[in-house]
Design a protein around this motif. Structure first.
Motif, PDB file in Angstrom:
ATOM      1  N   THR A  68      10.978  81.009  77.946  1.00 25.65           N
ATOM      2  CA  THR A  68      11.630  81.986  77.057  1.00 25.65           C
ATOM      3  C   THR A  68      12.857  82.651  77.695  1.00 25.65           C
ATOM      4  O   THR A  68      13.556  83.423  77.045  1.00 25.65           O
ATOM      5  N   SER A  71      16.373  82.563  75.997  1.00 28.29           N
ATOM      6  CA  SER A  71      16.545  83.264  74.720  1.00 28.29           C
ATOM      7  C   SER A  71      17.108  84.676  74.937  1.00 28.29           C
ATOM      8  O   SER A  71      17.580  85.313  73.995  1.00 28.29           O
ATOM      9  N   ASN A  75      24.191  84.883  71.836  1.00 27.69           N
ATOM     10  CA  ASN A  75      24.866  83.686  71.327  1.00 27.69           C
ATOM     11  C   ASN A  75      26.285  83.510  71.877  1.00 27.69           C
ATOM     12  O   ASN A  75      26.645  82.403  72.278  1.00 27.69           O
ATOM     13  N   GLU A 102      17.139  74.815  71.758  1.00 26.96           N
ATOM     14  CA  GLU A 102      17.809  75.837  72.574  1.00 26.96           C
ATOM     15  C   GLU A 102      19.181  75.340  73.042  1.00 26.96           C
ATOM     16  O   GLU A 102      20.171  76.074  73.064  1.00 26.96           O
TER      17      GLU A 102
END
Length: 356
Positions: A68, A71, A75, A102
């Motif tokens: 994770t 994340s 962006n 991803e």
């Protein structure tokens, strides 16, 4: 906020001196896993707060990177990142640090380094997409432990490599294979991989002549670096790749791969007359020719000639072939490639990725 390059390397060789890293050791240092959790959170905070990060490289930082972690990147940062390397062969089970989904955010990646089992056909498709900038460097670590836990079933097929190189015409690949069985290597080495560098390292499993032969036939246009290391404790002597063959595979490699600039061998038998042939074939273009003294062998004809000292003759002939003074490497510690394999891969991958 202003951090542009973050590179972390965990030197697991310190922990590995008694074989593989045991969870009991980690259990003693961090019994309830709180320290690891804190470090994981800190790492994610750094990623989350980054505003200018272009280069993220994380190698063998035991359990610091989790599936994770990425994340946490916003962006805009993921979209402008140029280099990404995520390597950790101590992830339990078949979890991967990054998925193809991803990877879709990283449209600007120029270079990527992953465990080979994590680099799937789906990822190759994502990178081959026209909305992705051309990838220039791909470094892949193939580890027997990883193959055992994850399998090779999702790896890119030849058509995936073809599609990837259509979008990324300048792509070059660096592979390090650690204790990988020859059968697996023959499956992995697809014809359309633009393979520039390959490094075999082994404690248990040696490379076969068939694998070397395949490499010399498939990658003759690309191959510049070929490294063959073997630390197998075997009293019956080093494996001989030229066994039962008309031509020695390393001589054929030197003949076919006209861009070869580095050849390093330890722990495989290299016959003196073949070493002379290699030096003559590639000449001064072979910038590095490293062979440990203990790997060199002389055939009976060379030893029988009373008038010629075979060692002196070898040094003289190889030096003439290369157009510069040459001698065998007397101590394995003096090999430029002699380091703990993961550390060597990480260092090479960094310079390979920077050399765009």
């Amino acid at each position: 906020r202003n951090l542009q390059k973050l590179s972390l390397f965990g030197d697991i060789s310190i922990l590995q001196q008694h074989g593989s890293i045991s969870n009991t050791y980690l259990g003693k240092v961090d019994p309830d896993g709180k320290k690891i959790k804190q470090i994981q959170q800190l790492f994610e905070e750094i990623l989350g707060n980054s505003r200018q990060l272009k280069w993220l490289s994380c190698g063998f930082m035991l359990q610091i990177v989790t599936p994770t972690s990425l994340s946490s990147l916003s962006n805009p940062i993921a979209n402008t990142m140029e280099h990404l390397s995520l390597l950790d062969n101590h992830i339990p089970g078949n979890t991967t640090l990054i998925t193809a989904v991803e990877l879709e955010r990283f449209v600007n990646l120029r270079s990527l380094a992953l465990d080979f089992c994590d680099f799937t056909a789906e990822m190759a498709r994502v990178l081959a997409d026209s909305n992705h900038v051309p990838l220039h460097r791909l470094s892949l670590l193939v580890h027997s432990v990883s193959i055992m836990h994850k399998s090779l079933d999702s790896m890119p097929e030849d058509e995936n490599w073809k599609a990837l190189t259509r979008n990324s015409t300048n792509l070059r690949v660096y592979i390090m294979a650690f204790d990988v069985k020859s059968d697996d290597m023959l499956r992995i080495l697809k014809p359309s991989i633009p393979l520039e560098r390959i490094h075999f390292d082994s404690y248990i499993t040696c490379v076969s002549g068939a694998v070397v032969d395949l490499i010399s036939r498939q990658y003759d246009k690309f191959l510049t670096h070929f490294i063959l290391m073997n630390d197998v404790i075997d009293m019956s002597g080093f494996p001989d790749l030229s066994d039962n063959r008309n031509e020695d595979p390393l001589v054929l490699l030197s003949w076919r791969c006209t861009r070869l600039s580095l050849l390093a061998v330890h722990g495989y038998t290299v016959w003196a007359h073949n070493l002379i042939a290699i030096a003559r074939l590639r000449g001064s273009n072979l910038k590095v020719l490293e062979v440990t003294e203990e790997s060199i062998d002389f055939d009976q004809g060379e030893l029988a000639d009373q008038d010629v000292d075979p060692v002196h003759n070898l040094i003289e002939q190889v030096s003439l072939g290369l157009g510069r003074p040459w001698h065998a490497v007397m101590d394995i510690e003096l090999l430029s490639v002699f380091t703990e394999p993961t550390r060597h891969f990480y260092r090479e991958m960094q310079s390979f990725s920077e050399g765009i």
